[in-house]
Design an enzyme around this catalytic site. Structure first.
Site, PDB file in Angstrom:
ATOM      1  N   ARG A   1       0.943  -1.269  -0.408  1.00  0.00           N
ATOM      2  CA  ARG A   1       0.099  -0.289  -0.026  1.00  0.00           C
ATOM      3  C   ARG A   1       1.029   1.325  -0.274  1.00  0.00           C
ATOM      4  NH1 ARG A   1      -2.207  -4.135   2.909  1.00  0.00           N
ATOM      5  NH2 ARG A   1      -1.475  -2.996   4.492  1.00  0.00           N
TER       6      ARG A   1
ATOM      7  N   GLU B   1       5.865 -11.165  14.817  1.00  0.00           N
ATOM      8  CA  GLU B   1       5.684 -11.974  16.053  1.00  0.00           C
ATOM      9  C   GLU B   1       6.166 -13.327  15.966  1.00  0.00           C
ATOM     10  OE1 GLU B   1       1.653 -12.120  16.336  1.00  0.00           O
ATOM     11  OE2 GLU B   1       1.485 -12.808  18.369  1.00  0.00           O
TER      12      GLU B   1
HETATM   13  P1  AMP Z   1       5.126  -3.192  11.460  1.00  0.00           P
HETATM   14  O1  AMP Z   1       6.567  -3.190  10.917  1.00  0.00           O
HETATM   15  O2  AMP Z   1       4.961  -3.719  12.545  1.00  0.00           O
HETATM   16  O3  AMP Z   1       4.473  -1.358  11.908  1.00  0.00           O
HETATM   17  O4  AMP Z   1       3.945  -3.370  10.618  1.00  0.00           O
HETATM   18  C1  AMP Z   1       3.501  -2.201   9.295  1.00  0.00           C
HETATM   19  C2  AMP Z   1       3.267  -2.909   8.236  1.00  0.00           C
HETATM   20  O5  AMP Z   1       2.228  -3.503   7.558  1.00  0.00           O
HETATM   21  C3  AMP Z   1       2.875  -1.755   7.123  1.00  0.00           C
HETATM   22  O6  AMP Z   1       3.572  -2.036   5.725  1.00  0.00           O
HETATM   23  C4  AMP Z   1       0.724  -2.103   7.316  1.00  0.00           C
HETATM   24  O7  AMP Z   1       0.708  -1.968   5.984  1.00  0.00           O
HETATM   25  C5  AMP Z   1       0.750  -3.609   7.947  1.00  0.00           C
HETATM   26  N1  AMP Z   1      -0.210  -3.328   9.184  1.00  0.00           N
HETATM   27  C6  AMP Z   1       0.331  -3.797  10.611  1.00  0.00           C
HETATM   28  N2  AMP Z   1      -0.773  -3.288  11.049  1.00  0.00           N
HETATM   29  C7  AMP Z   1      -1.557  -3.137  10.230  1.00  0.00           C
HETATM   30  C8  AMP Z   1      -2.893  -2.830  11.013  1.00  0.00           C
HETATM   31  N3  AMP Z   1      -3.543  -2.873  11.929  1.00  0.00           N
HETATM   32  N4  AMP Z   1      -3.957  -2.286   9.539  1.00  0.00           N
HETATM   33  C9  AMP Z   1      -3.238  -2.022   8.415  1.00  0.00           C
HETATM   34  N5  AMP Z   1      -2.042  -2.660   7.825  1.00  0.00           N
HETATM   35  C10 AMP Z   1      -1.529  -3.450   9.209  1.00  0.00           C
END
Ligand code: AMP
Length: 179
Positions: free
Chosen positions: A67, A104
């Site tokens: 996205r 995770e």
């Molecule tokens: P992180 O590495 O945990 O910051 O996760 C970020 C990536 O996961 C991004 O590319 C987001 O598009 C996706 N992502 C994580 N959590 C969500 C959520 N609750 N809703 C939508 N996309 C998420």
């Protein structure tokens, strides 16, 4: 007259849909598809970001799969920068550099073409959601490996309770909508 940040947040919040238990139980997925499907909402977002980032000497906008690509491409054109896709391992055709980050369970790897950023070049990193910050942190390490300079990390949405900023505390982070 340009709309204020508060007005924009109000407008965009109503076009972000919560999808419970996607992609797995316990995750509240922030779905930006209704925002993208609205010309008015999408255009207001890109106009706002362009106003923020134009004239800062940014040469590349890095979009994070998938996205992030959708936000990075129109923004890059608007601010006169190139667009660079950061992709999951094995998707880019040319020579790549990699950065791994913890999930995770297990690890994931992101890649960028080795010639995508020149030494000293100013870049903007953009994605839809900042959650734990692992993804953004890996992208910063890719920029560092190529000798680029992160001007800022821009996120449409920040999930504050996950404290993602802690993983990217050496960088400037801008997020529009906070939950
Ligand atoms: P992180 O590495 O945990 O910051 O996760 C970020 C990536 O996961 C991004 O590319 C987001 O598009 C996706 N992502 C994580 N959590 C969500 C959520 N609750 N809703 C939508 N996309 C998420």
């Amino acid at each position: 007259m340009a709309i204020t940040e508060t007005q924009l947040i109000e407008k965009l919040s109503s076009s972000i849909r919560d999808v419970p238990d996607f992609p797995k139980k316990g995750i509240l997925f922030k779905d930006i598809m209704p925002l993208l499907a609205s010309h008015e909402a999408f255009k207001s977002l890109i106009d706002f970001l362009a106003q923020r980032y134009r004239g800062r000497g940014i040469k590349k906008v890095l979009g994070i799969e998938a996205r992030g690509f959708i936000l990075a491409a129109p923004l890059a054109l608007e601010i006169g920068a190139g667009m660079v896709p950061v992709r999951k391992k094995g998707k880019l055709p040319y020579k790549t550099i990699s950065a791994s980050y913890d999930l995770e369970y297990g690890q994931d790897t992101l890649q960028v073409h080795e010639d995508a950023i020149a030494k000293g070049e100013k870049v903007l990193i953009i994605d839809d959601v900042l959650a734990t910050g692992g993804t953004a942190s890996a992208v910063c390490s890719l920029v560092k490996q190529l000798g680029g300079e992160v001007d800022e990390i821009a996120m449409l949405i920040e999930l504050l309770f996950l404290k993602g900023r802690n993983k990217i505390e050496d960088y400037k982070v801008f997020s529009l909508i906070k939950y």
